[in-house]
Motif scaffolding. Structure first.
Motif, PDB file in Angstrom:
ATOM      1  N   ARG A  16       0.793  -1.420  -0.002  1.00 25.47           N
ATOM      2  CA  ARG A  16       0.001  -0.647   0.102  1.00 25.47           C
ATOM      3  C   ARG A  16       1.020   1.208   0.075  1.00 25.47           C
ATOM      4  NH1 ARG A  16      -5.235   2.051   1.914  1.00 25.47           N
ATOM      5  NH2 ARG A  16      -5.146   3.378   1.335  1.00 25.47           N
ATOM      6  N   SER A  17       1.744   1.320   0.463  1.00 20.30           N
ATOM      7  CA  SER A  17       2.851   2.265   0.513  1.00 20.30           C
ATOM      8  C   SER A  17       3.386   2.250  -0.645  1.00 20.30           C
ATOM      9  CB  SER A  17       4.681   2.113   1.860  1.00 20.30           C
ATOM     10  OG  SER A  17       4.980   3.298   1.672  1.00 20.30           O
ATOM     11  N   LEU A  18       4.010   1.694  -1.071  1.00 16.94           N
ATOM     12  CA  LEU A  18       4.792   1.818  -2.538  1.00 16.94           C
ATOM     13  C   LEU A  18       3.537   1.750  -3.849  1.00 16.94           C
ATOM     14  CD1 LEU A  18       7.062  -1.284  -2.108  1.00 16.94           C
ATOM     15  CD2 LEU A  18       7.924   1.054  -2.146  1.00 16.94           C
ATOM     16  N   ALA A  19       2.105   1.655  -3.466  1.00 14.24           N
ATOM     17  CA  ALA A  19       1.879   2.102  -4.481  1.00 14.24           C
ATOM     18  C   ALA A  19       1.307   3.672  -3.742  1.00 14.24           C
ATOM     19  CB  ALA A  19      -0.235   1.438  -4.180  1.00 14.24           C
ATOM     20  N   LEU A  20       0.950   4.270  -3.096  1.00 16.74           N
ATOM     21  CA  LEU A  20       1.293   5.600  -2.613  1.00 16.74           C
ATOM     22  C   LEU A  20       2.070   6.441  -2.973  1.00 16.74           C
ATOM     23  CD1 LEU A  20      -1.237   5.458   0.619  1.00 16.74           C
ATOM     24  CD2 LEU A  20      -1.829   6.294  -1.303  1.00 16.74           C
ATOM     25  N   GLU A  21       3.007   6.129  -3.058  1.00 17.23           N
ATOM     26  CA  GLU A  21       4.805   6.456  -3.775  1.00 17.23           C
ATOM     27  C   GLU A  21       5.603   5.392  -4.393  1.00 17.23           C
ATOM     28  OE1 GLU A  21       7.438  10.106  -3.553  1.00 17.23           O
ATOM     29  OE2 GLU A  21       4.724   9.634  -2.927  1.00 17.23           O
TER      30      GLU A  21
END
Length: 518
Positions: free
Chosen positions: A178-183
């Motif tokens: 989720r973190s990498l999808a956002l940034e």
């Protein structure tokens, strides 16, 4: 178009259950605990190193493991692995039940703190579960905070470590995704993925993620530490030493110091390892740091057979954090070695009641076998069955458990399974621990000539480990190399005369046989 992401932390948590598998009709602890990087730091940055029977009440997760193990023993032909999903559900249900009680109906009453405040505090010790609840509250209010999601992933990795619950790993993986999808390519998430891969024993993946994180931030403490861990566990010790020196230059601190010391110990440089750990302990400013470093000093003393000093270090660790499980486990082993078998049993019962990992389970089973009281044989079998249950859960959480399986099965299970697991692990990594495990698995399968090569490799770096020397000596004896066997078995007992309740006894018996045959 940006990637689709979940709308809330609650939706994320509902989506993180481990996937179901397809439906279907010795005292040797290889993975030395090391402190997580990126936690609370001392107020003053320390100087660089360079140049240097069930008395305990089990919790819901352990109770689920025990029910599963009992069912596996009763059911003829029941494959433990085939029921991993049921075990995972049971463990998750236990976790939910505990969480519900702890929350006390306060949902919605906690203010959502700023992400920076959460990240700074959630992994720094104290109540980790409360920190996770605070993170979830924050992410419900700020669902696009990529840093918050990365911190939540790290918190789940830490929960898995402290609770012995691999079901947390899929939750961690989803948080990092989720973190990498956002940034995309943000360093905290990449470093977190490195830590997760290492926890799952995917050390090649851990190295890859750590290098990606360091390309973004060369000073990432977590990535620097995961890189050292990965190289150590892959058996690439020269590179691990270089990585430790680099980390010491860039981010000197407790996590780097303990890893630097371990790399030196693996090379046989016990004096430097001890010096580094003592300096680290002097610089430790938090109870968590004191507990970690004192435990590392205790383990170092234990490996050299200095049980009195080991007990002193473990006592200091437990004075700082009375619930520090590695210190409790270490104290139990030192208690047994010092003659306090009942105290050792009681302490290990406390450990496995809270965190049923293979190392303490096998150690407790062997203490039961050595004691030999009424019911102890059955109690020992229960501990070994729990190893199988934990293995099933760990596999469901994506953990590579080959080394754990090989070591436990070689002494207390299926020799064929031990050899299959050890060979598979050797294909993945060439550490001294995998060499020792493969040597011992080959030995219990009667393949001693082949085993000798790996036993010699396990002892070739200078690492002083009595269990390795014992394994080598028994293999040499079985291969007809009586002189070499006497040397190895004598060295094992001189180094640590109580390295294992059953192993030390077997080593003495073997030496008596060798002397009688002269």
């Amino acid at each position: 178009m940006s990637p689709r992401t979940h709308d809330s932390a609650d939706e994320h948590e509902r989506a993180t259950a481990p996937p179901a598998p397809p439906a279907s009709g010795h005292g040797n602890t290889p993975d030395t605990p090391r402190p997580p990087a990126g936690g609370a730091q001392p107020t003053e940055r320390p100087a660089r190193v360079a140049g240097s029977g069930g008395g305990a009440v089990p919790g819901p997760r352990v109770a689920a493991l025990r029910r599963f193990a009992a069912a596996a023993r009763r059911g003829r032909g029941l494959h433990v692995a085939s029921c991993a999903v049921l075990l995972a559900v049971a463990m998750t249900a236990g976790s939910v039940a505990v969480s519900g009680v702890r929350d006390g109906g306060r949902a919605g009453t906690d203010a959502a703190p700023a992400a920076g405040a959460v990240a700074a505090g959630v992994l720094a010790g104290g109540d980790l579960d409360a920190g996770v609840r605070s993170l979830r509250a924050h992410l419900r209010a700020q669902p696009r905070d990529f840093g918050g999601w990365a911190t939540l992933g790290l918190a789940h990795v830490e929960q898995a470590r402290t609770e012995g619950d691999p079901a947390r790993y899929p939750q961690a993986a989803r948080a990092f995704e989720r973190s990498l999808a956002l940034e995309p390519d943000n360093e905290p998430a990449l470093a977190g993925q490195a830590a997760l891969a290492a926890a799952r024993h995917d050390f090649t993946g851990a190295l890859r993620y750590a290098d990606r994180a360091l390309a973004r931030n060369p000073y990432s403490e977590r990535a620097l530490c995961s890189r050292i861990d990965a190289l150590v566990e892959l058996g690439r010790y020269d590179e691990a030493g270089e990585a430790a020196a680099t980390a010491d230059r860039r981010r000197p601190g407790i996590p780097v110091f303990t890893r630097y010391a371990y790399v030196r110990e693996l090379r046989g440089d016990v004096r430097t390892a001890r010096t580094v750990l003592r300096r680290a302990l002097d610089s430790a400013a938090t109870p968590a740091d004191v507990a970690y470093v004192a435990t590392a000093l205790g383990q170092l003393a234990w490996n050299q057979g200095d049980h009195v000093t080991a007990l002193t270090h473990y006592a200091r660790a437990l004075a700082a954090d009375e619930d520090h499980l590695p210190a409790l486990e270490g104290r139990a082993r030192a208690q047994a070695a010092s003659g306090d078998r009942e105290g050792a049993v009681e302490t290990l019962e406390q450990v496995v009641a809270r965190s049923p990992l293979p190392g303490p389970l096998v150690a407790l089973g062997e203490l039961y076998e050595e004691r030999g009281a009424d019911g102890d044989r059955a109690r020992a079998r229960d501990q070994y069955a729990l190893v199988d249950a934990w293995t099933a859960l760990a596999r469901a959480g994506g953990v590579d458990v080959g080394l754990d399986t090989a070591l436990a099965a070689a002494d207390h299970g299926d020799p064929g399974e031990a050899l299959r697991a050890a060979r598979a692990e050797w294909d993945r990594r060439h550490s001294v621990h995998t060499a020792d495990a493969l040597a011992w698995a080959l030995h219990v399968n009667g393949r001693d000539e082949e085993a000798l090569r790996y036993a010699r490799r396990a002892t070739a770096t200078g690492y002083r480990n009595a269990a390795f020397l014992y394994h080598r000596g028994m293999i040499e004896k079985a291969a007809g190399q009586d002189g070499a066997a006497r040397d190895s078995l004598t060295a094992a007992l001189e180094l640590n005369p109580a390295f294992s309740p059953l192993g030390a006894r077997a080593a003495r018996a073997a030496l008596r046989e060798l002397e009688a045959a002269r």
